[in-house]
Scaffold this motif. Structure first.
Motif, PDB file in Angstrom:
ATOM      1  N   ILE A   1       6.085   4.559   2.311  1.00 23.82           N
ATOM      2  CA  ILE A   1       6.562   5.356   3.444  1.00 23.82           C
ATOM      3  C   ILE A   1       7.607   4.565   4.231  1.00 23.82           C
TER       4      ILE A   1
ATOM      5  N   PHE B   1       4.084   9.137  10.943  1.00 25.15           N
ATOM      6  CA  PHE B   1       3.278   8.933   9.738  1.00 25.15           C
ATOM      7  C   PHE B   1       2.156   7.918   9.946  1.00 25.15           C
ATOM      8  N   ARG B   2       2.031   7.411  11.173  1.00 25.69           N
ATOM      9  CA  ARG B   2       0.991   6.431  11.516  1.00 25.69           C
ATOM     10  C   ARG B   2       0.949   5.273  10.510  1.00 25.69           C
ATOM     11  N   VAL B   3       2.125   4.716  10.271  1.00 23.37           N
ATOM     12  CA  VAL B   3       2.264   3.628   9.315  1.00 23.37           C
ATOM     13  C   VAL B   3       1.665   2.336   9.858  1.00 23.37           C
ATOM     14  N   SER B   4       1.785   2.138  11.161  1.00 21.64           N
ATOM     15  CA  SER B   4       1.315   0.903  11.778  1.00 21.64           C
ATOM     16  C   SER B   4       0.353   1.222  12.917  1.00 21.64           C
ATOM     17  N   GLU B   5      -0.867   0.750  12.778  1.00 22.63           N
ATOM     18  CA  GLU B   5      -1.849   0.949  13.849  1.00 22.63           C
ATOM     19  C   GLU B   5      -1.386   0.266  15.136  1.00 22.63           C
TER      20      GLU B   5
ATOM     21  N   SER C   1       0.859  -1.180   0.000  1.00 23.25           N
ATOM     22  CA  SER C   1       0.000   0.000   0.000  1.00 23.25           C
ATOM     23  C   SER C   1       0.900   1.237   0.000  1.00 23.25           C
ATOM     24  N   SER C   2       0.283   2.399   0.114  1.00 24.76           N
ATOM     25  CA  SER C   2       1.080   3.624   0.181  1.00 24.76           C
ATOM     26  C   SER C   2       1.942   3.631   1.443  1.00 24.76           C
ATOM     27  N   LYS C   3       1.493   2.927   2.468  1.00 27.42           N
ATOM     28  CA  LYS C   3       2.289   2.838   3.690  1.00 27.42           C
ATOM     29  C   LYS C   3       3.588   2.060   3.454  1.00 27.42           C
ATOM     30  N   SER C   4       3.562   1.145   2.504  1.00 25.23           N
ATOM     31  CA  SER C   4       4.782   0.405   2.164  1.00 25.23           C
ATOM     32  C   SER C   4       5.838   1.352   1.611  1.00 25.23           C
TER      33      SER C   4
ATOM     34  N   VAL D   1       7.723   5.936  11.853  1.00 23.04           N
ATOM     35  CA  VAL D   1       6.565   5.031  11.890  1.00 23.04           C
ATOM     36  C   VAL D   1       5.449   5.642  12.721  1.00 23.04           C
TER      37      VAL D   1
END
Length: 168
Positions: free
Chosen positions: A104, A147-151, A99-102, A144
């Motif tokens: 980041i 950018f709130r990459v991982s809940e 996803s876009s988080k990947s 991390v």
């Protein structure tokens, strides 16, 4: 500790192979998706293709660049292998494990790596390892969380703050 030209050559090889393994690790779920689905044979065919690619690229690169060429051949083989798996899964299974988080995470990894790479070397080896590791970890963890990459990481951080504030 090895010194001189032999160490510099070896360190380049380690970085190139490490990059290939990082790519392979980041895309590792693709192989599992294929292996555990009705498309498991595709994974075998892609592994065979990767082996052929690696032999051909070694044949081309080793005469040009020696051991670095062999490392580059392996890295490129892993990259193409994983790109082909990702494309197959995206087209045939209509899944995308990224996803876009990947992206980041990839940028954060690059930033943390660059900070560790360009940090001046300290004379005391253990202190250097400790501070370099702390710098890389701090940059990556802060990114991390920012950018709130991982809940999961954000929730763990929130709970840690509550514990530290005595409200848990």
């Amino acid at each position: 500790m090895p010194q001189g030209e032999a160490f510099r050559t070896g360190s380049c090889v380690v970085v190139i192979i490490g990059l290939g393994k990082l790519i392979d690790g980041a895309a590792g779920v693709n192989g599992e998706l294929l292996s555990m689905s009705a498309h498991y044979r595709v994974n075998l065919y892609l592994i065979l293709l990767m082996a052929v690619m690696n032999v051909v690229l070694n044949w081309l690169f080793i005469p040009l660049w020696g051991i670095e060429g062999a490392a580059l051949a392996s890295c490129l083989s892993l990259l193409l292998f994983n790109l082909l798996k990702w494309a197959y899964i995206r087209v045939r299974l209509a899944l995308d494990p990224f996803s876009s988080k990947s992206l980041i995470l990839l940028l954060l990894t690059g930033l943390a790596f660059a900070a560790g790479w360009f940090m001046p070397q300290l004379s005391h080896l253990l202190l250097d390892i400790l501070l370099r590791s702390l710098l890389i970890t701090a940059i990556f963890a802060a990114g991390v969380l920012a950018f709130r990459v991982s809940e999961e990481a954000s929730e763990l951080y929130r709970k840690l703050l509550l514990v530290l504030q005595g409200r848990a």
